[in-house]
Design a protein around this motif. Structure first.
Motif, PDB file in Angstrom:
ATOM      1  N   THR A 130       0.951   6.009  -9.728  1.00  0.00           N
ATOM      2  CA  THR A 130       1.446   5.169 -10.922  1.00  0.00           C
ATOM      3  C   THR A 130       1.986   5.872 -11.968  1.00  0.00           C
ATOM      4  OG1 THR A 130      -0.240   3.641 -10.099  1.00  0.00           O
ATOM      5  CG2 THR A 130       0.664   3.316 -12.215  1.00  0.00           C
TER       6      THR A 130
ATOM      7  N   VAL B  50       0.229   0.343  -8.362  1.00  0.00           N
ATOM      8  CA  VAL B  50      -0.635  -0.239  -9.355  1.00  0.00           C
ATOM      9  C   VAL B  50      -1.879  -0.900  -8.720  1.00  0.00           C
ATOM     10  CG1 VAL B  50      -1.013  -1.966 -11.080  1.00  0.00           C
ATOM     11  CG2 VAL B  50       0.954  -0.422 -11.320  1.00  0.00           C
ATOM     12  N   PHE B  51      -1.512  -1.662  -7.652  1.00  0.00           N
ATOM     13  CA  PHE B  51      -2.357  -2.780  -6.958  1.00  0.00           C
ATOM     14  C   PHE B  51      -3.475  -1.633  -6.161  1.00  0.00           C
ATOM     15  CE2 PHE B  51      -3.724  -4.011  -2.543  1.00  0.00           C
ATOM     16  CZ  PHE B  51      -4.283  -5.174  -2.977  1.00  0.00           C
TER      17      PHE B  51
ATOM     18  N   VAL C 154      -5.747   0.205  -9.132  1.00  0.00           N
ATOM     19  CA  VAL C 154      -6.717  -0.646  -9.695  1.00  0.00           C
ATOM     20  C   VAL C 154      -7.750  -1.294  -8.823  1.00  0.00           C
ATOM     21  CG1 VAL C 154      -6.833  -2.884 -11.011  1.00  0.00           C
ATOM     22  CG2 VAL C 154      -4.784  -1.621 -11.537  1.00  0.00           C
ATOM     23  N   THR C 155      -7.475  -1.625  -7.687  1.00  0.00           N
ATOM     24  CA  THR C 155      -8.354  -2.102  -6.907  1.00  0.00           C
ATOM     25  C   THR C 155      -9.450  -0.838  -6.465  1.00  0.00           C
ATOM     26  OG1 THR C 155      -6.900  -3.437  -5.654  1.00  0.00           O
ATOM     27  CG2 THR C 155      -8.831  -2.920  -4.562  1.00  0.00           C
TER      28      THR C 155
ATOM     29  N   ALA D 130      -1.445  -0.778 -15.993  1.00  0.00           N
ATOM     30  CA  ALA D 130      -2.448  -0.740 -14.993  1.00  0.00           C
ATOM     31  C   ALA D 130      -3.872  -0.495 -15.784  1.00  0.00           C
ATOM     32  CB  ALA D 130      -2.352   0.348 -14.039  1.00  0.00           C
TER      33      ALA D 130
ATOM     34  N   TRP E 128      -1.284  -7.550 -14.860  1.00  0.00           N
ATOM     35  CA  TRP E 128      -1.657  -8.332 -13.870  1.00  0.00           C
ATOM     36  C   TRP E 128      -0.437  -8.723 -12.973  1.00  0.00           C
ATOM     37  CZ3 TRP E 128      -4.315 -10.961 -10.722  1.00  0.00           C
ATOM     38  CH2 TRP E 128      -4.139 -12.106 -10.715  1.00  0.00           C
TER      39      TRP E 128
ATOM     40  N   TYR F  77       0.182  -5.989 -10.521  1.00  0.00           N
ATOM     41  CA  TYR F  77      -1.090  -5.811  -9.731  1.00  0.00           C
ATOM     42  C   TYR F  77      -0.642  -6.809  -8.491  1.00  0.00           C
ATOM     43  CZ  TYR F  77      -5.675  -6.169  -7.578  1.00  0.00           C
ATOM     44  OH  TYR F  77      -6.730  -6.014  -6.884  1.00  0.00           O
TER      45      TYR F  77
END
Length: 256
Positions: free
Chosen positions: A31, A43-44, A47-48, A163, A249, A252
């Motif tokens: 990222t 980013v997904f 963050v997850t 993020a 968001w 994401y």
């Protein structure tokens, strides 16, 4: 006290948690550097993975506080290894919170570790055990938003900035929701030791449905609007603008 009451193997950090940390580090690097062709995917994943790390630390805080309060059984149950697969219900503790994030961008709390309360003496200790989890989210939120409230964003790539903002939003929502005095949530666990036996008996049947009740309320537009007004106000106090969190968001949800 820990060395006297738990074996070293019961406190060894799980390879599962180390693997989650590794994914967090690699996807965070992707990222930051823009290595991935689609920044939203990085980013997904970042963050997850970081969200799962915070869930593990949340449950660990409950267990560690319980250990030092007298419940030595948490070691044998594997709660001190940070392994999310050792929790009383992995679906509630890990899977559902991740699904909630994907569906609504809300950091809903998961299922707690099982503490043998009969081993613990003193109402303050019981309250502290319940508070330890959401206080971890508060600390995590402070770390995630540190570049914003320290005004240290120079040189931070936009995707990484967004993020962090979204991850900070998740931690703030988790802390606020966890501290609600709703049966089944940590906030109720904080006040429960101070309630009369009669009140506790009346409330006990509703405990399994507390999380679902909160989730249902958040789907009501009027409640959702007020809730996120509160979250936005807290984030602004931490230097995170609604713009930053909103873009985070959006990144994401790369599939949209």
């Amino acid at each position: 006290m820990t060395t006297a009451t738990t074996r070293h193997s019961e406190r060894r950090i799980s390879p599962v948690f180390v693997g989650i940390l590794a994914v967090t580090a690699v996807t965070g690097w992707a990222t930051w550097t823009g290595f991935a062709d689609q920044p939203g995917v990085a980013v997904f994943l970042f963050v997850t993975a970081a969200w799962i790390v915070s869930l593990c630390l949340h449950e660990y805080a409950h267990a560690r506080t319980a250990l030092h309060s007298g419940d030595v059984s948490v070691g044998a149950k594997g709660y001190l290894t940070l392994n999310p697969l050792k929790y009383t219900h992995a679906l509630l503790s890990i899977v559902l919170p991740v699904v909630f994030v994907m569906m609504g961008g809300i950091g809903l709390p998961g299922g707690a570790v099982f503490i043998e309360r009969g081993r613990i003496r003193g109402r303050w200790r019981h309250s502290l055990i319940s508070a330890a989890g959401p206080l971890t989210n508060v600390l995590f939120a402070a770390v995630c938003t540190a570049p914003f409230w320290l005004h240290a964003l120079d040189g931070v790539p936009l995707e990484f900035r967004f993020a962090l903002a979204f991850l900070g939003l998740l931690q703030v929502t988790a802390a606020v929701l966890n501290f609600l005095p709703v049966p089944g949530l940590d906030g109720y666990g904080v006040i429960e030791p101070w309630l009369s036996d009669g009140v506790k008996r009346q409330v006990e049947p509703f405990a399994p449905f507390g999380l679902l009740f909160v989730f249902a309320l958040l789907w009501l537009p009027s409640v959702n609007h007020v809730f996120f007004d509160v979250i936005d106000a807290i984030l602004r106090g931490l230097g995170v603008s609604e713009y930053d969190a909103s873009y985070g968001w959006g990144l994401y949800r790369f599939w949209e």
